[in-house]
Design a protein around this motif. Structure first.
Motif, PDB file in Angstrom:
ATOM      1  N   GLU A  22       0.818  -1.219   0.000  1.00 11.70           N
ATOM      2  CA  GLU A  22       0.000   0.000   0.000  1.00 11.70           C
ATOM      3  C   GLU A  22       0.847   1.263   0.000  1.00 11.70           C
ATOM      4  N   VAL A  23       1.998   1.226   0.664  1.00  6.39           N
ATOM      5  CA  VAL A  23       2.873   2.402   0.665  1.00  6.39           C
ATOM      6  C   VAL A  23       3.404   2.659  -0.744  1.00  6.39           C
ATOM      7  N   PHE A  24       3.901   1.614  -1.377  1.00  7.38           N
ATOM      8  CA  PHE A  24       4.369   1.740  -2.764  1.00  7.38           C
ATOM      9  C   PHE A  24       3.253   2.247  -3.668  1.00  7.38           C
ATOM     10  N   TRP A  25       2.043   1.691  -3.493  1.00  3.38           N
ATOM     11  CA  TRP A  25       0.915   2.052  -4.350  1.00  3.38           C
ATOM     12  C   TRP A  25       0.580   3.534  -4.223  1.00  3.38           C
ATOM     13  N   LYS A  26       0.557   4.034  -2.988  1.00  5.12           N
ATOM     14  CA  LYS A  26       0.193   5.438  -2.769  1.00  5.12           C
ATOM     15  C   LYS A  26       1.294   6.387  -3.225  1.00  5.12           C
ATOM     16  N   GLU A  27       2.542   5.991  -3.023  1.00  7.13           N
ATOM     17  CA  GLU A  27       3.643   6.887  -3.357  1.00  7.13           C
ATOM     18  C   GLU A  27       3.872   7.031  -4.862  1.00  7.13           C
ATOM     19  N   SER A  28       3.810   5.931  -5.591  1.00  7.04           N
ATOM     20  CA  SER A  28       4.113   6.030  -7.030  1.00  7.04           C
ATOM     21  C   SER A  28       3.340   5.046  -7.899  1.00  7.04           C
ATOM     22  N   GLY A  29       2.982   3.890  -7.331  1.00  5.57           N
ATOM     23  CA  GLY A  29       2.395   2.837  -8.148  1.00  5.57           C
ATOM     24  C   GLY A  29       1.093   3.236  -8.812  1.00  5.57           C
ATOM     25  N   GLU A  30       0.184   3.866  -8.065  1.00  3.98           N
ATOM     26  CA  GLU A  30      -1.123   4.199  -8.630  1.00  3.98           C
ATOM     27  C   GLU A  30      -1.008   5.181  -9.785  1.00  3.98           C
ATOM     28  N   ARG A  31      -0.151   6.182  -9.625  1.00  4.57           N
ATOM     29  CA  ARG A  31       0.024   7.176 -10.683  1.00  4.57           C
ATOM     30  C   ARG A  31       0.551   6.518 -11.967  1.00  4.57           C
ATOM     31  N   ILE A  32       1.530   5.650 -11.836  1.00  6.52           N
ATOM     32  CA  ILE A  32       2.107   4.983 -13.003  1.00  6.52           C
ATOM     33  C   ILE A  32       1.082   4.048 -13.644  1.00  6.52           C
ATOM     34  N   ALA A  33       0.363   3.298 -12.798  1.00  9.19           N
ATOM     35  CA  ALA A  33      -0.617   2.343 -13.327  1.00  9.19           C
ATOM     36  C   ALA A  33      -1.732   3.056 -14.077  1.00  9.19           C
ATOM     37  N   ARG A  34      -2.225   4.155 -13.531  1.00  5.25           N
ATOM     38  CA  ARG A  34      -3.306   4.893 -14.202  1.00  5.25           C
ATOM     39  C   ARG A  34      -2.849   5.477 -15.529  1.00  5.25           C
ATOM     40  N   ARG A  35      -1.601   5.950 -15.573  1.00  2.00           N
ATOM     41  CA  ARG A  35      -1.093   6.501 -16.836  1.00  2.00           C
ATOM     42  C   ARG A  35      -1.027   5.412 -17.905  1.00  2.00           C
ATOM     43  N   ASN A  36      -0.524   4.256 -17.546  1.00  2.00           N
ATOM     44  CA  ASN A  36      -0.458   3.158 -18.506  1.00  2.00           C
ATOM     45  C   ASN A  36      -1.850   2.683 -18.904  1.00  2.00           C
ATOM     46  N   LEU A  37      -2.794   2.696 -17.955  1.00  2.00           N
ATOM     47  CA  LEU A  37      -4.166   2.315 -18.264  1.00  2.00           C
ATOM     48  C   LEU A  37      -4.765   3.237 -19.320  1.00  2.00           C
ATOM     49  N   LEU A  38      -4.529   4.545 -19.191  1.00  3.70           N
ATOM     50  CA  LEU A  38      -5.094   5.516 -20.121  1.00  3.70           C
ATOM     51  C   LEU A  38      -4.668   5.221 -21.562  1.00  3.70           C
ATOM     52  N   TYR A  39      -3.380   5.030 -21.791  1.00  3.53           N
ATOM     53  CA  TYR A  39      -2.898   4.843 -23.161  1.00  3.53           C
ATOM     54  C   TYR A  39      -3.150   3.422 -23.661  1.00  3.53           C
ATOM     55  N   SER A  40      -3.267   2.486 -22.727  1.00  2.00           N
ATOM     56  CA  SER A  40      -3.690   1.145 -23.109  1.00  2.00           C
ATOM     57  C   SER A  40      -5.110   1.160 -23.657  1.00  2.00           C
ATOM     58  N   VAL A  41      -5.991   1.910 -22.975  1.00  2.00           N
ATOM     59  CA  VAL A  41      -7.379   2.026 -23.425  1.00  2.00           C
ATOM     60  C   VAL A  41      -7.448   2.623 -24.817  1.00  2.00           C
ATOM     61  N   LEU A  42      -6.646   3.661 -25.082  1.00  2.00           N
ATOM     62  CA  LEU A  42      -6.681   4.315 -26.396  1.00  2.00           C
ATOM     63  C   LEU A  42      -6.306   3.341 -27.505  1.00  2.00           C
ATOM     64  N   SER A  43      -5.221   2.621 -27.323  1.00  2.35           N
ATOM     65  CA  SER A  43      -4.782   1.687 -28.354  1.00  2.35           C
ATOM     66  C   SER A  43      -5.781   0.547 -28.529  1.00  2.35           C
ATOM     67  N   GLU A  44      -6.274   0.012 -27.411  1.00  2.55           N
ATOM     68  CA  GLU A  44      -7.228  -1.091 -27.490  1.00  2.55           C
ATOM     69  C   GLU A  44      -8.545  -0.636 -28.124  1.00  2.55           C
ATOM     70  N   HIS A  45      -8.940   0.597 -27.832  1.00  2.00           N
ATOM     71  CA  HIS A  45     -10.155   1.167 -28.415  1.00  2.00           C
ATOM     72  C   HIS A  45     -10.089   1.163 -29.944  1.00  2.00           C
TER      73      HIS A  45
END
Length: 456
Positions: A22-45
């Motif tokens: 949870e510490v890793f997730w709050k500090e940096s993991g969530e931000r990185i994961a959401r960014r990758n999710l955004l561009y993954s959605v665009l390409s998959e779309h």
């Protein structure tokens, strides 16, 4: 622990990744994961739009093309079939080349079917050529498998239902978007100008490729694991979930590809009239998929999946009644309801997959990150197989429609077949994941915990 990005193998690689911390997730993991999710959605779309291209190309193909409804259904089925097959290698390409790197490659590959269709889409082209170009669009179906495998690795278990639902829903919405674009072309330029639609997608593919190259990351801990593949192949739950996914995603993609052609063939709609209705169902099914994942996070994937199949059977009954009575308004109500329900089921079934394998890890005596890593490993390996088999359900739907229209000129017989199948899906979901006493995961020797699969 923090995620560190470093140049490696010619791309952006994150060497350490622990989303369950949870510490890793709050500090940096969530931000990185959401960014990758955004561009993954665009390409998959865009991938979904290209995969479903022939669901709208057939609306442009008037009598001058010399192709009957059965031939058009077979064009659609060809795209579905190839898209299903390529999902397996696309799944494993993420670990072999990196999620970001493969997103770039898979986006570039979308240019091949788009440009090919631009060249051949005119009366006088041979049916064999159309079949070949339709087969090329199958590469768009592969984007889903690689994208879901990639995003599954980025998010913690507690967020997977939401993340996978959003990723898949954003991709699925490529189907109604290309259908709306076709409506715009037919409504403004007429049914004789399919190349306008095709030309619009070329720059979009280039943009998605560049953004994936610049903004996405590879996860170094995600490795090709032939042992995981073999284990997933041997695990009965992989094939049970693949069967259930035939009922949800197979229905979504099969109906999406066939809807406009059914409206033209059975209800006598013109290309413009069909195009003005075709997008509604896929749009609702795509938008509601993240809701299915979120509901599964809260109430359990198996419960939502069972309720979805019961409702799908009821909606199919409405469609059969409308088909017999030749009532277009009632048919639309039932068919659009089916689309919405497939979206819910798509989200809930994919949430079940990581939960099942994490439950198996706990039953073997694992805990903490070890259990989470095992769940990610096996669910990632199984997702491509499940997605490929599920997409073959779309092929089945189009072939069943083809036979129904060949034999009777109506889709009623096809819908009766689908109703029976949803009944079987209800029985399987209840018997394997909800029946009391619940089916337990067999624990490793000496393990005390015996988690039940009803938690998935």
């Amino acid at each position: 622990m923090t995620g560190t990005t470093a140049p490696r193998k010619g791309g952006r690689w994150i060497e350490r990744w622990d989303p369950e911390d949870e510490v890793f997730w709050k500090e940096s993991g969530e931000r990185i994961a959401r960014r990758n999710l955004l561009y993954s959605v665009l390409s998959e779309h865009i991938g979904f739009s290209i995969w479903s291209l022939w669901s709208v190309m057939v609306l442009f193909m008037g009598p001058q093309y010399g192709i009957d409804p059965a031939g058009k259904f077979f064009l659609i089925a060809t795209a579905t079939f190839v898209g299903s097959l390529v999902r397996v290698p696309y799944t494993f390409a993420v670990a072999r080349f990196g999620g970001r790197n493969w997103t770039v490659v898979s986006a570039v590959l979308l240019l091949a079917p788009t440009v090919a269709a631009l060249l051949v889409m005119e009366p006088g082209t041979s049916y064999g050529t159309f079949l070949l170009v339709a087969a090329l669009t199958g590469v768009g179906g592969g984007n889903f498998a690689s994208s879901m495998t990639n995003i599954n690795a980025f998010f913690p278990l507690r967020k997977k239902g939401w993340a996978l639902g959003l990723n898949a829903g954003g991709g699925n919405i490529g189907v109604p978007v290309v259908q709306l674009a076709a409506l715009l072309v037919i409504g403004t330029a007429g049914a004789g100008h399919p190349r306008l639609l095709l030309a619009a997608y070329v720059p979009l593919i280039v943009i998605a490729t560049v953004l994936a190259f610049v903004r996405m990351d590879n996860l170094a801990p995600v490795r090709n694991d032939t042992g995981a593949v073999r284990e997933a192949l041997r695990d009965g739950h992989t094939w049970i979930m693949a069967f259930l996914y035939i009922g949800t995603f197979g229905s979504f993609i099969g109906y999406s590809f066939a809807f406009g052609l059914v409206l033209q063939t059975q209800f006598g709609r013109t290309p413009l009239q069909a195009a003005s209705l075709t997008f509604i169902g896929p749009l609702l099914g795509s938008l509601i998929r993240p809701v299915g994942g979120a509901l599964a996070d809260r109430f359990g994937g198996a419960r939502i999946t069972l309720g979805t199949f019961v409702a799908m059977a009821a909606a199919t009954g409405v469609v059969i009644l409308a088909s017999v009575r030749e009532s277009l308004p009632v048919f639309l109500v039932g068919f659009v309801a089916l689309f919405a329900l497939t979206g819910l089921g798509n989200g809930s079934t994919y949430k079940m997959i990581p939960g099942i394998f994490q439950a198996k890890a706990l039953a073997r005596g694992m805990s903490g990150e070890a259990a989470a890593a095992y769940g990610r490993r096996l669910s990632g390996a199984s997702m491509g197989l499940i997605g490929a088999v599920g997409a073959l359900g779309g092929l089945g739907i189009n072939l069943v429609f083809r036979e129904a229209f060949l034999n009777s000129g109506t889709g009623t017989g096809a819908f009766v077949t689908f109703l029976a199948f949803y009944g079987v899906c209800c029985a399987v979901t209840w018997a394997v994941y909800l029946r009391r006493p619940a089916t337990a995961v067999v624990p490793a020797a000496g393990a005390e915990a015996k988690p039940q699969l009803t938690s998935v």
